[in-house]
Design a protein around this motif. Structure first.
Motif, mmCIF file in Angstrom:
data_model
loop_
_atom_site.group_PDB
_atom_site.id
_atom_site.type_symbol
_atom_site.label_atom_id
_atom_site.label_comp_id
_atom_site.label_asym_id
_atom_site.label_seq_id
_atom_site.Cartn_x
_atom_site.Cartn_y
_atom_site.Cartn_z
ATOM 1 N N MET A 1 0.823 -1.209 0.000
ATOM 2 C CA MET A 1 0.000 0.000 0.000
ATOM 3 C C MET A 1 0.858 1.261 0.000
ATOM 4 S SD MET A 1 -3.131 -0.874 -0.226
ATOM 5 C CE MET A 1 -3.909 0.688 0.163
ATOM 6 N N VAL A 2 1.946 1.232 0.760
ATOM 7 C CA VAL A 2 2.850 2.388 0.783
ATOM 8 C C VAL A 2 3.433 2.635 -0.599
ATOM 9 C CG1 VAL A 2 5.031 3.257 1.680
ATOM 10 C CG2 VAL A 2 3.413 2.147 3.223
ATOM 11 N N GLU A 3 3.868 1.554 -1.251
ATOM 12 C CA GLU A 3 4.472 1.694 -2.580
ATOM 13 C C GLU A 3 3.469 2.224 -3.598
ATOM 14 O OE1 GLU A 3 7.595 1.437 -3.317
ATOM 15 O OE2 GLU A 3 8.191 0.816 -1.312
ATOM 16 N N ILE A 4 2.219 1.760 -3.518
ATOM 17 C CA ILE A 4 1.185 2.243 -4.440
ATOM 18 C C ILE A 4 0.930 3.723 -4.215
ATOM 19 C CG2 ILE A 4 -1.263 2.068 -5.034
ATOM 20 C CD1 ILE A 4 -1.056 -0.932 -4.406
ATOM 21 N N TYR A 5 0.802 4.116 -2.939
ATOM 22 C CA TYR A 5 0.570 5.526 -2.604
ATOM 23 C C TYR A 5 1.698 6.400 -3.138
ATOM 24 C CZ TYR A 5 0.171 9.770 0.237
ATOM 25 O OH TYR A 5 0.082 11.072 0.640
ATOM 26 N N LEU A 6 2.935 5.981 -2.908
ATOM 27 C CA LEU A 6 4.081 6.774 -3.337
ATOM 28 C C LEU A 6 4.182 6.834 -4.856
ATOM 29 C CD1 LEU A 6 6.788 5.673 -0.734
ATOM 30 C CD2 LEU A 6 5.434 7.782 -0.761
ATOM 31 N N PHE A 7 3.830 5.751 -5.526
ATOM 32 C CA PHE A 7 3.856 5.751 -6.997
ATOM 33 C C PHE A 7 2.862 6.767 -7.550
ATOM 34 C CE2 PHE A 7 2.071 4.204 -11.024
ATOM 35 C CZ PHE A 7 3.224 4.227 -11.807
ATOM 36 N N LEU A 8 1.645 6.757 -7.010
ATOM 37 C CA LEU A 8 0.637 7.715 -7.468
ATOM 38 C C LEU A 8 1.054 9.148 -7.158
ATOM 39 C CD1 LEU A 8 -2.644 5.856 -6.413
ATOM 40 C CD2 LEU A 8 -1.755 6.182 -8.738
ATOM 41 N N PHE A 9 1.614 9.340 -5.973
ATOM 42 C CA PHE A 9 2.052 10.690 -5.597
ATOM 43 C C PHE A 9 3.124 11.182 -6.567
ATOM 44 C CE2 PHE A 9 3.528 14.239 -3.230
ATOM 45 C CZ PHE A 9 2.520 14.571 -2.339
ATOM 46 N N LYS A 10 4.037 10.321 -6.913
ATOM 47 C CA LYS A 10 5.114 10.686 -7.845
ATOM 48 C C LYS A 10 4.557 11.102 -9.199
ATOM 49 C CE LYS A 10 9.300 8.765 -9.968
ATOM 50 N NZ LYS A 10 10.186 7.562 -10.024
ATOM 51 N N ILE A 11 3.579 10.358 -9.701
ATOM 52 C CA ILE A 11 2.974 10.676 -11.001
ATOM 53 C C ILE A 11 2.265 12.022 -10.948
ATOM 54 C CG2 ILE A 11 1.252 9.970 -12.701
ATOM 55 C CD1 ILE A 11 3.788 8.250 -12.672
ATOM 56 N N PHE A 12 1.446 12.226 -9.937
ATOM 57 C CA PHE A 12 0.694 13.476 -9.831
ATOM 58 C C PHE A 12 1.630 14.663 -9.619
ATOM 59 C CE2 PHE A 12 -2.946 10.756 -8.048
ATOM 60 C CZ PHE A 12 -3.429 10.520 -9.325
ATOM 61 N N PHE A 13 2.626 14.488 -8.792
ATOM 62 C CA PHE A 13 3.576 15.565 -8.529
ATOM 63 C C PHE A 13 4.294 15.969 -9.826
ATOM 64 C CE2 PHE A 13 7.620 17.394 -7.236
ATOM 65 C CZ PHE A 13 7.280 18.206 -6.163
ATOM 66 N N ALA A 14 4.739 14.991 -10.590
ATOM 67 C CA ALA A 14 5.427 15.280 -11.848
ATOM 68 C C ALA A 14 4.526 16.041 -12.811
ATOM 69 C CB ALA A 14 5.908 13.975 -12.483
ATOM 70 N N PHE A 15 3.242 15.675 -12.841
ATOM 71 C CA PHE A 15 2.305 16.388 -13.713
ATOM 72 C C PHE A 15 2.123 17.838 -13.261
ATOM 73 C CE2 PHE A 15 -2.174 17.719 -14.326
ATOM 74 C CZ PHE A 15 -2.152 17.855 -15.715
ATOM 75 N N PHE A 16 1.931 18.053 -11.973
ATOM 76 C CA PHE A 16 1.674 19.403 -11.471
ATOM 77 C C PHE A 16 2.916 20.293 -11.521
ATOM 78 C CE2 PHE A 16 -1.963 17.329 -9.104
ATOM 79 C CZ PHE A 16 -2.943 17.921 -9.892
ATOM 80 N N LYS A 17 4.089 19.699 -11.658
ATOM 81 C CA LYS A 17 5.292 20.516 -11.833
ATOM 82 C C LYS A 17 5.281 21.257 -13.162
ATOM 83 C CE LYS A 17 9.453 19.072 -10.803
ATOM 84 N NZ LYS A 17 10.638 18.193 -10.639
ATOM 85 N N LEU A 18 4.404 20.856 -14.072
ATOM 86 C CA LEU A 18 4.257 21.565 -15.340
ATOM 87 C C LEU A 18 3.540 22.894 -15.153
ATOM 88 C CD1 LEU A 18 3.191 18.530 -17.559
ATOM 89 C CD2 LEU A 18 5.478 19.549 -17.365
#
Length: 413
Positions: A1-18
């Motif tokens: 669950m931790v890994e899934i949460y962190l994976f999603l956070f990484k994807i969303f964070f990378a998108f919002f950095k745009l």
């Protein structure tokens, strides 16, 4: 669950950095103390930025009056995760007050400063890389911990001794230490004596009283009105002892107060009243016996422990960092590590416990009573302890932090 949460956070964070950066300071908080003082200083100095608080649920309510946006953090909600990633990816400055796993999978853009605003002024217990439980973690978890610590561009410290502990515990260098002092200690310079606190801030005194008299009588104890009268009589005539024990994981489901309240009442009740402050995880199951209700008061529901420290004449604790803050008042402390050997094996200390503490060490309620009766403390030792741990905490630490952020951040541009 931790890994899934962190994976999603990484994807969303990378998108919002745009998205473009905003004039925004984001606080990721698990405690209210230091964060609230820094946030209030941003408002006081009218810094042209928005404040966003991403909070664990235990401190959400503490930031409602800070004038910013308050959102839950690290919840299972998809929308919460999305909002958190957006605010962190578009901030100009980020404060964190603890270990947060999301830092292991994000990279802030150039010019964004991530500041570790640790929740304690000093440390006796080991943590971070020196935590004894770290040896039991998987290699993947250990790598994640190190990635989190590498994200700290600066770490707020109040002393050189604490700086050394942070460098060892986080595996980072001297250049990341920011010696501004600890923001929450500003309180003790603003209200350097209780008379000023209680005369200028009647709301504070009302909070102290209401939290100490919140018994509902359901368990046979005094009704609120009766208990309030007991409080008023004791508070006006007696010295106050604050007992604030450290939270222990194995007490979560079966907490037992390790004080003989009846013995303390018989021996000290004429001159003292006892204030008890417990961790949120155990305080719900605790009740003061009716026969001790005129001597002991539960103040666990108060939001700011600093107010209780200032109201107290004597502190009793064990492995907490509270002595570092209380030492600024130059008042006596007694240490009650009734499970010292076992606790040291489980958690580990930064050094020898008996050398660390600036007061007598008790292993029973009888010892505590004897120390209080005899006045067995050395306030010169307390002063030396404060000098060592509060070297840079001189009453304007919050201002120092905000001025540093203003120097490195282009708010309004």
């Amino acid at each position: 669950m931790v890994e899934i949460y962190l994976f999603l956070f990484k994807i969303f964070f990378a998108f919002f950095k745009l998205f473009p950066k905003r004039d925004k300071v984001v606080f990721v908080a698990s405690f209210s103390g230091n964060t609230r003082y820094v946030a209030e200083e941003f408002r006081r100095e009218r810094v042209p930025c928005n404040l966003v608080f991403l909070c664990r649920k235990n401190c959400l309510a503490d930031f409602r009056a800070c004038g910013g946006r308050v959102l839950p953090f690290e919840t299972a909600g998809f929308l919460s995760l999305l909002r958190s990633a957006f605010h962190l990816a578009t901030a100009k400055t980020v404060f964190v007050d603890n270990y947060f796993g999301f830092l292991s999978v994000v990279r802030f853009r150039k010019g964004v400063c991530c500041i570790q605003l640790w929740h304690a002024s000093g440390a006796l217990k080991t943590f971070g890389l020196e935590d004894r439980s770290a040896a039991l973690r998987t290699k993947r978890a250990k790598r994640r911990f190190r990635r989190v610590y590498r994200r700290f561009d600066k770490v707020i410290v109040g002393s050189d001794r604490m700086a050394g502990i942070f460098m060892r515990s986080f595996g980072i260098g001297e250049g990341r230490m920011l010696r501004t002092g600890i923001p929450q200690t500003d309180f003790f310079y603003t209200f350097h004596d209780r008379r000023r606190l209680f005369s200028e801030d009647r709301a504070c005194m009302a909070r102290l009283q209401s939290n100490a008299v919140s018994a509902d009588g359901a368990d046979g104890s005094l009704r609120p009105g009766e208990k309030a009268a007991e409080w008023e009589r004791a508070a006006s005539l007696k010295k106050k002892i604050l007992y604030a024990p450290t939270f222990r994981e194995d007490e979560r489901d079966h907490f037992q107060l390790r004080l003989d309240l009846e013995l303390m009442k018989r021996a000290l009740g004429e001159d003292y009243m006892l204030l008890i402050r417990l961790h949120p995880a155990v305080r719900a199951s605790f009740r003061i016996p009716e026969r001790c209700s005129s001597f002991a008061f539960d103040c666990s529901n108060s939001g700011d422990v600093n107010e209780w420290l200032l109201a107290s004449d004597l502190l009793i604790t064990d492995y907490s960092s509270l002595p570092v803050d209380f030492a600024l008042l130059g008042r006596p402390m007694i240490f009650y590590p009734y499970d010292l050997e076992d606790y040291e094996k489980k958690r580990g200390f930064q050094g020898n416990y008996l050398d660390w503490v600036p007061g007598p060490v008790a292993f029973s309620t009888g010892d505590i009573v004897s120390f209080i009766k005899k006045g067995s403390w050395n306030l010169d030792k307390v002063a030396a302890f404060s000098d060592q741990w509060n070297t840079y905490s001189k009453g304007h630490s919050s201002r120092n932090v905000v001025h540093y952020v203003r120097r490195i951040t282009d708010f309004g541009q």
